[in-house]
Motif scaffolding. Structure first.
Motif, PDB file in Angstrom:
ATOM      1  N   LEU A 358     -44.618  51.329 -40.252  1.00  0.00           N
ATOM      2  CA  LEU A 358     -45.875  51.356 -39.503  1.00  0.00           C
ATOM      3  C   LEU A 358     -45.814  52.376 -38.374  1.00  0.00           C
ATOM      4  CD1 LEU A 358     -46.780  47.559 -39.104  1.00  0.00           C
ATOM      5  CD2 LEU A 358     -47.969  49.243 -40.511  1.00  0.00           C
ATOM      6  N   SER A 359     -44.726  52.323 -37.608  1.00  0.00           N
ATOM      7  CA  SER A 359     -44.582  53.236 -36.484  1.00  0.00           C
ATOM      8  C   SER A 359     -44.464  54.678 -36.951  1.00  0.00           C
ATOM      9  CB  SER A 359     -43.350  52.847 -35.662  1.00  0.00           C
ATOM     10  OG  SER A 359     -43.145  53.746 -34.603  1.00  0.00           O
ATOM     11  N   ASP A 360     -43.666  54.917 -38.005  1.00  0.00           N
ATOM     12  CA  ASP A 360     -43.473  56.278 -38.502  1.00  0.00           C
ATOM     13  C   ASP A 360     -44.775  56.875 -39.041  1.00  0.00           C
ATOM     14  OD1 ASP A 360     -40.810  56.060 -37.849  1.00  0.00           O
ATOM     15  OD2 ASP A 360     -40.117  55.706 -39.901  1.00  0.00           O
ATOM     16  N   GLY A 361     -45.573  56.053 -39.698  1.00  0.00           N
ATOM     17  CA  GLY A 361     -46.768  56.562 -40.336  1.00  0.00           C
ATOM     18  C   GLY A 361     -47.995  56.611 -39.443  1.00  0.00           C
ATOM     19  N   HIS A 362     -48.092  55.674 -38.474  1.00  0.00           N
ATOM     20  CA  HIS A 362     -49.338  55.516 -37.735  1.00  0.00           C
ATOM     21  C   HIS A 362     -49.167  55.581 -36.218  1.00  0.00           C
ATOM     22  CE1 HIS A 362     -51.211  54.168 -41.527  1.00  0.00           C
ATOM     23  NE2 HIS A 362     -50.106  53.488 -41.719  1.00  0.00           N
ATOM     24  N   GLY A 363     -47.949  55.808 -35.737  1.00  0.00           N
ATOM     25  CA  GLY A 363     -47.730  55.859 -34.290  1.00  0.00           C
ATOM     26  C   GLY A 363     -48.507  56.984 -33.627  1.00  0.00           C
ATOM     27  N   ILE A 364     -48.880  56.769 -32.378  1.00  0.00           N
ATOM     28  CA  ILE A 364     -49.726  57.714 -31.641  1.00  0.00           C
ATOM     29  C   ILE A 364     -48.992  59.036 -31.423  1.00  0.00           C
ATOM     30  CG2 ILE A 364     -50.829  58.128 -29.387  1.00  0.00           C
ATOM     31  CD1 ILE A 364     -51.469  55.134 -29.339  1.00  0.00           C
ATOM     32  N   ARG A 365     -49.713  60.141 -31.617  1.00  0.00           N
ATOM     33  CA  ARG A 365     -49.195  61.479 -31.390  1.00  0.00           C
ATOM     34  C   ARG A 365     -49.795  62.063 -30.113  1.00  0.00           C
ATOM     35  NH1 ARG A 365     -44.844  61.645 -33.346  1.00  0.00           N
ATOM     36  NH2 ARG A 365     -44.884  63.914 -33.494  1.00  0.00           N
ATOM     37  N   PRO A 366     -49.122  62.991 -29.447  1.00  0.00           N
ATOM     38  CA  PRO A 366     -49.548  63.438 -28.119  1.00  0.00           C
ATOM     39  C   PRO A 366     -50.809  64.280 -28.071  1.00  0.00           C
ATOM     40  CG  PRO A 366     -47.641  64.706 -28.866  1.00  0.00           C
ATOM     41  CD  PRO A 366     -47.824  63.589 -29.843  1.00  0.00           C
ATOM     42  N   GLY A 367     -51.277  64.811 -29.215  1.00  0.00           N
ATOM     43  CA  GLY A 367     -52.448  65.681 -29.198  1.00  0.00           C
ATOM     44  C   GLY A 367     -53.734  64.980 -28.794  1.00  0.00           C
ATOM     45  N   TRP A 368     -53.725  63.638 -28.697  1.00  0.00           N
ATOM     46  CA  TRP A 368     -54.951  62.927 -28.321  1.00  0.00           C
ATOM     47  C   TRP A 368     -55.449  63.352 -26.943  1.00  0.00           C
ATOM     48  CZ3 TRP A 368     -55.357  59.944 -23.944  1.00  0.00           C
ATOM     49  CH2 TRP A 368     -54.165  59.524 -23.338  1.00  0.00           C
ATOM     50  N   ALA A 369     -54.568  63.807 -26.088  1.00  0.00           N
ATOM     51  CA  ALA A 369     -54.996  64.197 -24.740  1.00  0.00           C
ATOM     52  C   ALA A 369     -55.977  65.373 -24.775  1.00  0.00           C
ATOM     53  CB  ALA A 369     -53.787  64.553 -23.885  1.00  0.00           C
ATOM     54  N   GLU A 370     -55.993  66.128 -25.867  1.00  0.00           N
ATOM     55  CA  GLU A 370     -56.920  67.253 -25.972  1.00  0.00           C
ATOM     56  C   GLU A 370     -58.354  66.814 -26.258  1.00  0.00           C
ATOM     57  OE1 GLU A 370     -55.585  70.615 -28.213  1.00  0.00           O
ATOM     58  OE2 GLU A 370     -53.467  70.226 -27.754  1.00  0.00           O
ATOM     59  N   TRP A 371     -58.559  65.502 -26.530  1.00  0.00           N
ATOM     60  CA  TRP A 371     -59.923  65.000 -26.672  1.00  0.00           C
ATOM     61  C   TRP A 371     -60.622  64.917 -25.313  1.00  0.00           C
ATOM     62  CZ3 TRP A 371     -58.570  59.764 -29.519  1.00  0.00           C
ATOM     63  CH2 TRP A 371     -57.845  60.040 -30.688  1.00  0.00           C
ATOM     64  N   LEU A 372     -59.848  64.885 -24.253  1.00  0.00           N
ATOM     65  CA  LEU A 372     -60.374  64.501 -22.947  1.00  0.00           C
ATOM     66  C   LEU A 372     -61.029  65.669 -22.219  1.00  0.00           C
ATOM     67  CD1 LEU A 372     -57.298  62.431 -21.723  1.00  0.00           C
ATOM     68  CD2 LEU A 372     -59.304  61.598 -22.972  1.00  0.00           C
ATOM     69  N   ALA A 373     -62.165  65.397 -21.590  1.00  0.00           N
ATOM     70  CA  ALA A 373     -62.745  66.322 -20.617  1.00  0.00           C
ATOM     71  C   ALA A 373     -62.323  65.862 -19.226  1.00  0.00           C
ATOM     72  CB  ALA A 373     -64.272  66.309 -20.730  1.00  0.00           C
ATOM     73  N   ASP A 374     -62.484  66.717 -18.229  1.00  0.00           N
ATOM     74  CA  ASP A 374     -62.082  66.329 -16.875  1.00  0.00           C
ATOM     75  C   ASP A 374     -62.820  65.094 -16.379  1.00  0.00           C
ATOM     76  OD1 ASP A 374     -60.143  68.229 -16.530  1.00  0.00           O
ATOM     77  OD2 ASP A 374     -61.412  69.641 -15.439  1.00  0.00           O
ATOM     78  N   ASP A 375     -64.075  64.888 -16.836  1.00  0.00           N
ATOM     79  CA  ASP A 375     -64.852  63.747 -16.347  1.00  0.00           C
ATOM     80  C   ASP A 375     -64.746  62.519 -17.245  1.00  0.00           C
ATOM     81  OD1 ASP A 375     -66.273  64.700 -18.494  1.00  0.00           O
ATOM     82  OD2 ASP A 375     -68.213  64.784 -17.466  1.00  0.00           O
ATOM     83  N   THR A 376     -63.802  62.532 -18.206  1.00  0.00           N
ATOM     84  CA  THR A 376     -63.603  61.360 -19.058  1.00  0.00           C
ATOM     85  C   THR A 376     -62.913  60.256 -18.275  1.00  0.00           C
ATOM     86  OG1 THR A 376     -63.374  62.777 -21.009  1.00  0.00           O
ATOM     87  CG2 THR A 376     -62.595  60.506 -21.194  1.00  0.00           C
ATOM     88  N   LEU A 377     -63.519  59.078 -18.255  1.00  0.00           N
ATOM     89  CA  LEU A 377     -62.889  57.950 -17.577  1.00  0.00           C
ATOM     90  C   LEU A 377     -61.606  57.555 -18.295  1.00  0.00           C
ATOM     91  CD1 LEU A 377     -65.828  55.508 -16.675  1.00  0.00           C
ATOM     92  CD2 LEU A 377     -64.442  56.866 -15.105  1.00  0.00           C
ATOM     93  N   ILE A 378     -60.564  57.354 -17.520  1.00  0.00           N
ATOM     94  CA  ILE A 378     -59.306  56.837 -18.066  1.00  0.00           C
ATOM     95  C   ILE A 378     -59.136  55.379 -17.647  1.00  0.00           C
ATOM     96  CG2 ILE A 378     -56.807  57.123 -18.216  1.00  0.00           C
ATOM     97  CD1 ILE A 378     -58.419  59.373 -19.460  1.00  0.00           C
ATOM     98  N   CYS A 379     -59.202  55.155 -16.340  1.00  0.00           N
ATOM     99  CA  CYS A 379     -59.164  53.782 -15.799  1.00  0.00           C
ATOM    100  C   CYS A 379     -60.604  53.361 -15.543  1.00  0.00           C
ATOM    101  CB  CYS A 379     -58.345  53.726 -14.517  1.00  0.00           C
ATOM    102  SG  CYS A 379     -58.410  52.120 -13.682  1.00  0.00           S
ATOM    103  N   ARG A 380     -61.128  52.480 -16.387  1.00  0.00           N
ATOM    104  CA  ARG A 380     -62.516  52.091 -16.285  1.00  0.00           C
ATOM    105  C   ARG A 380     -62.761  51.138 -15.116  1.00  0.00           C
ATOM    106  NH1 ARG A 380     -63.895  51.114 -22.642  1.00  0.00           N
ATOM    107  NH2 ARG A 380     -65.751  50.126 -21.771  1.00  0.00           N
TER     108      ARG A 380
END
Length: 463
Positions: A358-380
């Motif tokens: 499960l971890s090898d196939g579906h674990g989170i990869r670091p490129g997700w941070a490129e989805w973010l804009a500067d005004d994207t809420l992180i801590c809601r």
């Protein structure tokens, strides 16, 4: 007769309770819900049961069997554990409040167990993206919980996205509530999934029943013409009063959006889940050693680093219900002073290998941070954006998570970092070049919300 206190009544907790009872222990089980079963076997209350409950759950016969075996076990539901009071050389004293979470007259109880089994499960993790705070954006687990326990569809036209096999039962649950599922998007690509699930194929024979579950979900998707896409994710949500559209894009091997592949999809709800985070605050409060990913470190008998404290299920590593059941059986048996069988130990090893896939196939990869804009809420809770996190970290030059939390306020809101904590840590770790004290978001001295008036009371019902 030894007393075994078990916190959590999901698969791991129920397996631990029945195993400890069989071994002759006096057993008490605590759970914050109104009934046993946890998130996996979340169901309608006994006052209004479903006509065919087994249709909505895998392993329902196993659950009903475990529930029948709870005769002689004290079950305390509606129990909020808010403090594990640490001691040297023995399990902590456990303080709870019993009653509705918003009630003003909850009953205090205190337990000093001979052995403590932590089976507290996990929090669902959803990666932030622009618009993820819009009404109509749900975690995948919340959508499934509403479908299972309330028979409520979160929308009429729903997209399911994220990573991991959990997306499939979520889609099936939504279909059964009458929602139209317009697609299931898996962030991992075929290359990575193939490597994870085809390596050492003989190991999969021991968990062959999983293939039956997968086939059932696949039939649901095919029957209802639900497309399944890999290497694809939701990178933004759009709408005014609620979500109306989402932007989806192809993702590369690191989960960064591939330029030129984005498109919009009309929806009135989107369900997103990217795996799970161990719910380890009680273990941390009790002094248990944890690993870099927040999991509780245990030995082959599910013993933690604290004498008399055991851990089982998702807090020792995300592996699904079968692993939780196997570990719970070991933990309950040993906590009661008995010895597990070789078959029970073998079950744990089988499902630990499955968890690795499960971890090898579906674990989170670091490129997700490129989805973010500067005004994207992180801590809601504290309305902290990605840009503010980066700017404050750069301005202060700090690499300490504690000081960065104080200066940014990220993770200090009502949820205490349960929703955003891991994402905040990963972003700050990248921005600072490496945090000095990662993992502090799981360090919560008070594990639940408690009123000052409740703290001030001296009366209670000690056990």
């Amino acid at each position: 007769m030894p007393e075994v206190l078990i916190i959590g009544a999901g698969p791991a907790g129920l397996a631990a309770a029945t195993a400890a009872r069989r071994a002759g222990a006096r057993v008490v089980v605590l759970d914050a819900a109104e009934d046993v079963g946890g998130q996996y076997w979340r169901h309608l209350p006994q006052q209004r049961p479903a006509g065919r409950e087994e249709v909505l759950h895998h392993g329902w016969e196993r659950f009903t069997g475990l529930r029948r075996e709870l005769t002689g076990v004290e079950i305390v539901t509606g129990a909020q554990v808010w403090l594990a009071e640490r001691h040297d050389g023995r399990p902590p004293t456990v303080h709870i409040l019993v009653g509705p979470a918003d009630g003003a007259d909850r009953v205090r109880r205190v337990f000093d167990p001979g052995a403590l089994v932590l089976a507290t499960g996990a929090y669902e993790r959803t990666l932030p993206f622009p618009g993820w705070d819009l009404p109509g954006v749900f975690t995948a687990g919340a959508a499934q919980a509403l479908a299972k326990s309330e028979r409520v569809a979160v929308g009429r036209r729903v997209l399911v996205a994220g990573a991991g096999p959990f997306l499939l039962p979520v889609a099936s649950s939504l279909i059964r509530t009458g929602a139209r599922v317009v697609g299931v998007l898996e962030a991992g690509g075929w290359s990575r999934l193939g490597r994870a699930w085809t390596a050492r194929p003989t190991e999969l024979l021991s968990a062959s029943h999983k293939a039956g579950e997968l086939a059932g979900y696949a039939r649901d998707l095919v029957r209802h013409r639900v497309p399944y896409r890999v290497a694809t994710g939701v990178i933004a949500a759009h709408g005014h009063d609620r979500v109306e559209e989402v932007t989806v894009a192809r993702l590369d091997a690191q989960w960064a959006p591939v330029p030129g592949t984005s498109r919009r999809v009309a929806v009135d709800a989107v369900c997103v889940g990217h795996g799970f985070v161990p719910r380890s605050e009680l273990a941390v409060a009790a002094g248990c050693q944890t690993g870099p990913d927040g999991t509780v470190v245990v030995d082959a008998d599910c013993r933690s680093s604290v004498p008399g404290v055991f851990a089982a299920g998702e807090i020792t590593g995300i592996g699904g219900a079968d692993l939780a059941l196997a570990e719970g059986t070991i933990a309950g048996t040993v906590a009661a002073g008995a010895a597990p069988t070789s078959a029970q130990r073998r079950d744990v090893l089988v499902y630990q290998r499955f968890a690795t896939r499960l971890s090898d196939g579906h674990g989170i990869r670091p490129g997700w941070a490129e989805w973010l804009a500067d005004d994207t809420l992180i801590c809601r809770c504290e309305e902290v954006t990605a840009g503010e996190l980066r700017d404050i970290a750069a301005a202060t030059g700090s690499r300490g998570l504690r000081s960065l939390k104080l200066s940014t306020r990220a993770g200090l809101g009502v949820c205490q970092g349960r929703v955003c904590g891991r994402s905040v840590e990963e972003l700050l770790d990248r921005t600072t070049g490496g945090l000095l004290d990662p993992g502090r978001t799981a360090n919560r001295p008070l594990a639940g919300l408690v009123r000052l008036g409740e703290l001030a009371r001296t009366q209670g019902d000690p056990s």
